[in-house]
Design a protein around this motif. Structure first.
Motif, PDB file in Angstrom:
ATOM      1  N   GLY A 188      41.609  56.468  38.960  1.00 33.59           N
ATOM      2  CA  GLY A 188      40.694  56.193  40.331  1.00 33.59           C
ATOM      3  C   GLY A 188      41.461  54.974  40.916  1.00 33.59           C
ATOM      4  N   ARG A 189      40.457  54.591  41.886  1.00 36.66           N
ATOM      5  CA  ARG A 189      40.550  53.557  42.705  1.00 36.66           C
ATOM      6  C   ARG A 189      40.532  52.017  42.029  1.00 36.66           C
ATOM      7  N   ASN A 190      39.879  52.225  40.842  1.00 34.32           N
ATOM      8  CA  ASN A 190      39.843  50.860  40.043  1.00 34.32           C
ATOM      9  C   ASN A 190      40.614  50.714  38.902  1.00 34.32           C
ATOM     10  N   ARG A 191      41.701  51.654  38.759  1.00 30.34           N
ATOM     11  CA  ARG A 191      42.605  51.683  37.746  1.00 30.34           C
ATOM     12  C   ARG A 191      43.283  50.248  37.501  1.00 30.34           C
ATOM     13  N   GLY A 192      43.445  49.723  36.228  1.00 27.70           N
ATOM     14  CA  GLY A 192      44.286  48.493  36.116  1.00 27.70           C
ATOM     15  C   GLY A 192      43.193  47.366  35.844  1.00 27.70           C
ATOM     16  N   TYR A 193      42.062  47.580  35.899  1.00 23.38           N
ATOM     17  CA  TYR A 193      41.027  46.679  36.030  1.00 23.38           C
ATOM     18  C   TYR A 193      39.780  46.890  34.772  1.00 23.38           C
ATOM     19  N   THR A 448      42.547  45.393  49.740  1.00 15.39           N
ATOM     20  CA  THR A 448      41.079  45.047  49.686  1.00 15.39           C
ATOM     21  C   THR A 448      40.651  44.565  50.891  1.00 15.39           C
ATOM     22  N   PHE A 449      41.492  44.007  51.977  1.00 17.15           N
ATOM     23  CA  PHE A 449      41.023  43.654  53.173  1.00 17.15           C
ATOM     24  C   PHE A 449      39.544  43.297  53.218  1.00 17.15           C
ATOM     25  N   GLU A 489      29.141  49.990  50.341  1.00 12.79           N
ATOM     26  CA  GLU A 489      28.891  49.871  48.956  1.00 12.79           C
ATOM     27  C   GLU A 489      30.279  50.228  48.213  1.00 12.79           C
ATOM     28  N   GLN A 490      31.414  51.044  48.633  1.00  8.45           N
ATOM     29  CA  GLN A 490      32.594  51.313  48.176  1.00  8.45           C
ATOM     30  C   GLN A 490      33.513  50.297  48.205  1.00  8.45           C
ATOM     31  N   ARG A 491      33.454  49.656  49.710  1.00 15.87           N
ATOM     32  CA  ARG A 491      34.240  48.559  49.956  1.00 15.87           C
ATOM     33  C   ARG A 491      33.940  47.346  49.024  1.00 15.87           C
ATOM     34  N   ALA A 492      32.706  47.153  48.644  1.00 15.63           N
ATOM     35  CA  ALA A 492      32.239  46.086  48.017  1.00 15.63           C
ATOM     36  C   ALA A 492      32.831  46.163  46.502  1.00 15.63           C
ATOM     37  N   ARG A 493      32.765  47.340  45.973  1.00 17.95           N
ATOM     38  CA  ARG A 493      33.249  47.568  44.794  1.00 17.95           C
ATOM     39  C   ARG A 493      34.759  47.589  44.510  1.00 17.95           C
ATOM     40  N   TYR A 494      35.374  48.026  45.498  1.00 11.07           N
ATOM     41  CA  TYR A 494      36.845  47.917  45.704  1.00 11.07           C
ATOM     42  C   TYR A 494      37.347  46.547  45.540  1.00 11.07           C
ATOM     43  N   LEU A 495      36.626  45.534  46.256  1.00  6.73           N
ATOM     44  CA  LEU A 495      36.881  44.393  46.382  1.00  6.73           C
ATOM     45  C   LEU A 495      37.523  43.504  44.918  1.00  6.73           C
ATOM     46  N   LEU A 496      36.871  44.117  43.975  1.00  3.58           N
ATOM     47  CA  LEU A 496      37.228  43.718  42.501  1.00  3.58           C
ATOM     48  C   LEU A 496      38.558  43.724  42.279  1.00  3.58           C
ATOM     49  N   THR A 497      39.232  44.928  42.953  1.00  3.12           N
ATOM     50  CA  THR A 497      40.557  45.188  42.539  1.00  3.12           C
ATOM     51  C   THR A 497      41.592  43.934  43.137  1.00  3.12           C
ATOM     52  N   GLY A 498      40.938  42.976  43.950  1.00  4.91           N
ATOM     53  CA  GLY A 498      41.652  41.890  44.292  1.00  4.91           C
ATOM     54  C   GLY A 498      41.168  40.574  43.401  1.00  4.91           C
ATOM     55  N   HIS A 499      40.360  40.529  42.502  1.00  4.96           N
ATOM     56  CA  HIS A 499      39.833  39.799  41.484  1.00  4.96           C
ATOM     57  C   HIS A 499      40.862  39.327  40.552  1.00  4.96           C
ATOM     58  N   PHE A 500      41.216  38.030  40.325  1.00  4.02           N
ATOM     59  CA  PHE A 500      42.076  37.660  39.230  1.00  4.02           C
ATOM     60  C   PHE A 500      41.420  37.689  37.842  1.00  4.02           C
TER      61      PHE A 500
END
Length: 566
Positions: A188-193, A448-449, A489-500
């Motif tokens: 899914g969109r949040n893979r890798g985290y 992430t924009f 809400e989806q954009r807010a969750r997706y931003l976490l894929t740009g969190h180190f």
């Protein structure tokens, strides 16, 4: 924390995963990565059929390395290969050509046994598929050679024969810092985290607080910021931008409003002292008025520079009650007024300092929204009618020029503020049009924009007021409210894929420098103060949204994510 304690935390979760992976691919390959925070993670690869034996051998290799290094490990990540696909080099290059740079999300091996293999995270952290001259995934021969020496003790080379086989693989992974064990999402969109059992007000607050702390740490004793880093090789960004100094200080103030930590306030005050004492210059306008301008590199006066100074100092005044900046705020606002054509409302974007001659009539649309928003925030503080009049004049131009088509987050902020005091139909329609037709982009954008979340949060505030305004609620007819909230809400969750997160940061050159920050993946994971700024501002606004109840009650049942992630 000892390696033994970290291993004990991770092993039970991997035992079941090992059986699943063996059933899927029978590869029997385990990557174990350990990090003490100061240098890249050390990665070992072990192959075998028996989980306990493979685990024991990997642990021995890490223990031997740690004895030579000294220092205690703080992070451990273990990946088990789940699926492997063989393909030709030509086919892989064709896949690269259709993949945005740094968005190739698989490991790569050069042999069927995966003895010479790169985890997805290693590929990103060593920039082996990155060339800044191209927008798509591009093999980098120099960086692959450097990675090979670092990881395998010899240079590696990309294949030269189009039919040469390579192996693409995916893993299942867990990460531990000794305090908790985290399963890494693999689809899914949040893979890798890390998988999040909850995505709620407390979680968002933690992310915002972490980002605030990171940004505060970037403020030097002088008040200037560490401007940014290219983390693959821990290189400082060798420039500075006064506008971003001011806008990042504004975001830092938003974060401090949430944390109220004294060290964050101290960083803010250092940054403001540098801003007002070094970067802002006073001058006398042709009409004799005293004005002030933020002067950037190349002696440029940017319209947006004055604007974000207003934002920072107005926010500081509101939060502290300290009125020391009021005279300077007026001078900065007069500088913005000086850059406006009173007949058309249009702003000039860039002047030369100190003669105030025009350098560029138009540079970037963001300056317009910043200027209007800054003046509106100052109007909210002082109620000086000059600033509201200037903004209304500006909107004559914005409407005529169809500025809503830019979907600018600053204009969203501005129109939300403007309609607090001038709830006129043309302004409300502008605010809706600024997001109408952009919702699919917000939903589907692969990067992430982070300014998209800011755009949505500001629009949401205006929409809530509009729904309660009987005289103007009709403007919402045909506006897809459910889709708007879903996109927000989806954009807010997706931003976490740009969190180190540390499970990503550990593979970069200096993990402790970047852990807890925010990055831009397609710019080689760049971390710059304004990158962190936009993530932070968006998350503070989203936290306030959740604190206020989130979606309207009538839309709660329509949430796709009503059930927590498993």
């Amino acid at each position: 924390m000892t390696l033994g304690e970290l291993l004990a935390s991770a092993k039970p979760a991997l035992a079941a995963t090992w059986a699943e992976c063996m059933e899927a691919s029978a590869a029997g390959v385990l990557f174990m990565s350990v990090c003490h925070g100061k240098e890249r993670a050390h990665v070992v690869t072990v192959r075998g059929k028996n989980f306990d034996e493979v685990w024991r051998r990997a642990a021995q290799l890490l223990q031997a390395w740690l004895r030579k290094q000294g220092g205690a490990p703080i992070w451990l990540r273990v990946d088990v290969v789940h699926t492997v696909h063989a393909m030709t080099w030509q086919a892989l290059k064709q896949a690269f050509a259709t993949t945005k740079r740094n968005y190739f999300r698989h490991g790569i091996a050069f042999d069927a046994e995966l003895s010479v293999a790169m985890l997805e995270e290693e590929i990103g952290a060593h920039a082996v598929l990155y060339d800044g001259n191209f927008s798509e995934t591009t093999p980098n021969a120099v960086n692959l050679g450097l990675y090979g020496k670092y990881r395998h003790g010899r240079e590696l080379h990309w294949p030269t024969d189009a039919q040469q086989p390579v192996w693409i693989f995916d893993t299942r992974a867990v990460f531990t810092d000794g305090k908790g064990l985290h399963t890494i999402e693999h689809q899914g969109r949040n893979r890798g985290y890390r998988r999040l059992p909850t995505w709620d007000t407390d979680r968002v607050r933690d992310i915002a607080a972490t980002s605030t702390a990171y940004l505060a740490r970037q403020v030097k004793s002088s008040g200037a910021y560490h401007y940014g880093w290219f983390p693959c090789f821990d290189r400082a960004i060798p420039t500075y931008n006064a506008l971003r100094h001011a806008s990042s200080t504004y975001a830092l103030l938003e974060g401090w409003e949430l944390t109220r930590r004294p060290e964050h306030k101290a960083a803010i005050e250092r940054a403001l002292d540098h801003l007002t004492g070094k970067l802002i210059q006073r001058t006398t306008l042709p009409g004799g008025e005293e004005a002030a301008f933020l002067v950037d590199i190349d002696d440029e006066i940017k319209l947006g520079g004055n604007a974000v100074c207003l934002l920072a100092m107005v926010k500081y005044t509101e939060l502290t009650g300290d009125t020391q900046y009021l005279p300077l705020l007026e001078q900065l606002a007069l500088g913005i007024v000086h850059m406006q054509d009173p007949a058309t409302g249009r702003f000039v974007h860039v002047l030369n300092h100190p003669d105030l001659s025009v350098k560029e009539e138009n540079r970037i649309i963001y300056y317009d929204g910043e200027a209007a928003f800054g003046l509106m925030r100052l109007y909210g503080l002082t109620r000086d009618p000059r600033w509201l009049q200037t903004v209304e004049q500006a909107f004559e131009h914005f409407i005529a020029a169809r500025h809503w088509e830019a979907h600018d987050h600053w204009l969203s902020y501005c129109v939300n503020e403007l309609t607090l005091y001038r709830p006129e139909e043309r302004y409300l329609r502008f605010g809706l049009d600024n997001v109408r037709g952009h919702l699919d982009f917000v939903l589907d954008r692969i990067t992430t924009f982070p300014t998209l979340l800011e755009l949505m949060m500001a629009a949401q505030k205006m929409i809530v007021r509009l729904q309660a305004d009987a005289a103007h609620a009709h403007l919402l007819e045909g506006f897809d409210i459910e889709k708007f909230y879903r996109a927000l809400e989806q954009r807010a969750r997706y931003l976490l894929t740009g969190h180190f997160w540390p499970e990503i940061a550990m593979f970069f050159r200096n993990p402790s420098r970047i852990a807890g920050s925010s990055f831009i993946r397609h710019h080689s994971f760049r971390v710059r103060i304004d990158d962190v700024e936009h993530y932070l501002s968006g998350y503070v606004a989203y936290w306030k949204y959740l604190e206020g109840g989130g979606r309207p009650a009538e839309l709660q049942a329509m949430r796709e994510d009503a059930v927590p992630e498993k």
